[in-house]
Design an enzyme around this catalytic site. Sequence first.
Site, PDB file in Angstrom:
ATOM      1  N   TYR A   1     -11.588   4.532 -22.824  1.00  0.00           N
ATOM      2  CA  TYR A   1     -12.092   5.176 -24.031  1.00  0.00           C
ATOM      3  C   TYR A   1     -13.140   6.238 -23.700  1.00  0.00           C
ATOM      4  O   TYR A   1     -13.353   7.175 -24.461  1.00  0.00           O
ATOM      5  CB  TYR A   1     -12.731   4.145 -24.968  1.00  0.00           C
ATOM      6  CG  TYR A   1     -11.775   3.460 -25.918  1.00  0.00           C
ATOM      7  CD1 TYR A   1     -10.661   2.773 -25.441  1.00  0.00           C
ATOM      8  CD2 TYR A   1     -11.995   3.482 -27.290  1.00  0.00           C
ATOM      9  CE1 TYR A   1      -9.799   2.137 -26.310  1.00  0.00           C
ATOM     10  CE2 TYR A   1     -11.137   2.837 -28.178  1.00  0.00           C
ATOM     11  CZ  TYR A   1     -10.041   2.166 -27.672  1.00  0.00           C
ATOM     12  OH  TYR A   1      -9.194   1.543 -28.541  1.00  0.00           O
TER      13      TYR A   1
ATOM     14  N   LYS B   1      -4.913  -6.172 -15.692  1.00  0.00           N
ATOM     15  CA  LYS B   1      -3.639  -5.745 -15.118  1.00  0.00           C
ATOM     16  C   LYS B   1      -3.879  -5.578 -13.621  1.00  0.00           C
ATOM     17  O   LYS B   1      -3.708  -4.493 -13.045  1.00  0.00           O
ATOM     18  CB  LYS B   1      -3.183  -4.425 -15.790  1.00  0.00           C
ATOM     19  CG  LYS B   1      -1.774  -4.006 -15.481  1.00  0.00           C
ATOM     20  CD  LYS B   1      -0.695  -4.865 -16.128  1.00  0.00           C
ATOM     21  CE  LYS B   1       0.675  -4.488 -15.602  1.00  0.00           C
ATOM     22  NZ  LYS B   1       1.722  -5.446 -15.996  1.00  0.00           N
TER      23      LYS B   1
ATOM     24  N   ASP C   1       0.143  -8.069 -20.134  1.00  0.00           N
ATOM     25  CA  ASP C   1       1.484  -8.167 -20.736  1.00  0.00           C
ATOM     26  C   ASP C   1       1.819  -9.625 -21.019  1.00  0.00           C
ATOM     27  O   ASP C   1       2.329  -9.986 -22.082  1.00  0.00           O
ATOM     28  CB  ASP C   1       2.551  -7.493 -19.843  1.00  0.00           C
ATOM     29  CG  ASP C   1       2.454  -7.875 -18.379  1.00  0.00           C
ATOM     30  OD1 ASP C   1       1.475  -8.534 -17.971  1.00  0.00           O
ATOM     31  OD2 ASP C   1       3.381  -7.517 -17.618  1.00  0.00           O
TER      32      ASP C   1
ATOM     33  N   ASP D   1      -8.816  -3.963 -27.610  1.00  0.00           N
ATOM     34  CA  ASP D   1      -8.409  -3.303 -28.858  1.00  0.00           C
ATOM     35  C   ASP D   1      -7.025  -3.804 -29.267  1.00  0.00           C
ATOM     36  O   ASP D   1      -6.795  -4.214 -30.401  1.00  0.00           O
ATOM     37  CB  ASP D   1      -8.394  -1.784 -28.643  1.00  0.00           C
ATOM     38  CG  ASP D   1      -7.899  -1.039 -29.862  1.00  0.00           C
ATOM     39  OD1 ASP D   1      -8.348  -1.379 -30.970  1.00  0.00           O
ATOM     40  OD2 ASP D   1      -7.060  -0.123 -29.711  1.00  0.00           O
TER      41      ASP D   1
ATOM     42  N   ASP E   1      -5.889  -6.847 -32.384  1.00  0.00           N
ATOM     43  CA  ASP E   1      -4.973  -6.593 -33.506  1.00  0.00           C
ATOM     44  C   ASP E   1      -3.851  -7.640 -33.518  1.00  0.00           C
ATOM     45  O   ASP E   1      -3.459  -8.144 -34.567  1.00  0.00           O
ATOM     46  CB  ASP E   1      -4.343  -5.193 -33.399  1.00  0.00           C
ATOM     47  CG  ASP E   1      -5.137  -4.141 -34.165  1.00  0.00           C
ATOM     48  OD1 ASP E   1      -6.380  -4.257 -34.206  1.00  0.00           O
ATOM     49  OD2 ASP E   1      -4.513  -3.214 -34.729  1.00  0.00           O
TER      50      ASP E   1
END
Length: 364
Positions: free
Chosen positions: A142, A189, A221, A245, A249
């Site tokens: 970000y 990751k 993942d 983020d 959600d």
Amino acid sequence: MKMNIATIPGDGIGPDIVREGCKVLKTIGKKFGHEFVFTETLAGGAAYDLYGEPLPAKTLEACCKSDAVLLGAVGGPKWDSLPGKMRPEQALLGLRSGMKVYANIRPALMFKQLSDACPLKKEVVGEGLDILIVRELTGGIYFGDRGRTEDGNEAWDTERYSKTEIERILKIGFESAQKRQKKLCVVDKANILESSRLWREVAEGMKARYSDVELSYMYVDNAAMQLVRNPGQFDVIATSNMFGDILSDEASQITGSIGMLASASIGDSGPGLYEPIHGSAPDIAGKDLANPLATILSCAMMLRFSFKLEKEARAIESAIEAVLDEGWRTGDIAGNSSQREALGNKLVGTKKMGDLVSQKISSM
Ligand code: IPM
Ligand code: MG
């Protein structure tokens, strides 16, 4: 106690929901003898329209000088074609970094009253869902270097983390786990990204200090899959800005609605920033349709984290439970008309939901 709260209604449904948050805080003030003084400031598209920039310096200044900040939401199609730096979302990033609130705490909690709104099968969710996502908020992709080549045919964004940035997030992750089910899962990751390997290295270096916490690692993942396959396995998740983020959600949907999830952004000192995790939902703005509960729950987090008013925070949470127990629902958590009828749910708008919670608090 007197508390100065800067409010940033922002765009879309932002003003609708912040109004209800303030209403509930005022009720808390009356009931428990505190004074909340609200100062409204502008950020996001609303600020761009008036001042030509999404985060005017005086907004950031007012926020930094306050005791806590309550933010609604920013963004909308009206500003989507603006250059990156002028987009409403930039205000959020500027506030987060300007206020140095590096840790974003997002509890994904399923209210038992809303278990019918959960899209997963009952045997998958079991007793419900209670996950705490600790998301890094002022670093990573970000904030890393980004750009385009001169011909515009290539673009890049950079994921970059320092040990210090990682350590302070993991510290909150470990300490939160100690107060909960004592499990911390670092999501990354690390099979691809060097920055993720640094996250693991830092976690390894810290784990001896938190020997009562079971530390695990999961690739993002797999975590996305495990969240819908067996969400009950998670207690606290600590992760980078972007993975947090996305996963928050996803977790919100398991709880039934993104309209229910609160968040607290905190740093070492200074005011915290409290906001629902959802967006500005421009299509329903100003129509009295938005669910204000995520914002009201964010106010509870403000009382708890910024002001150490645990009893008052609990009062908000119990009031919400009581209102849900009585079957009051905004559209997002009400189900369709036949489900509503079967469950005896009563559909209400934004304002009425805020009123109901306030009334419950007053009558407690
Ligand atoms: C969130 C939002 C923001 C983010 C957007 C609006 C910039 O999705 O708070 O989760 O990506 O952090
Ligand atoms: Mg998001």
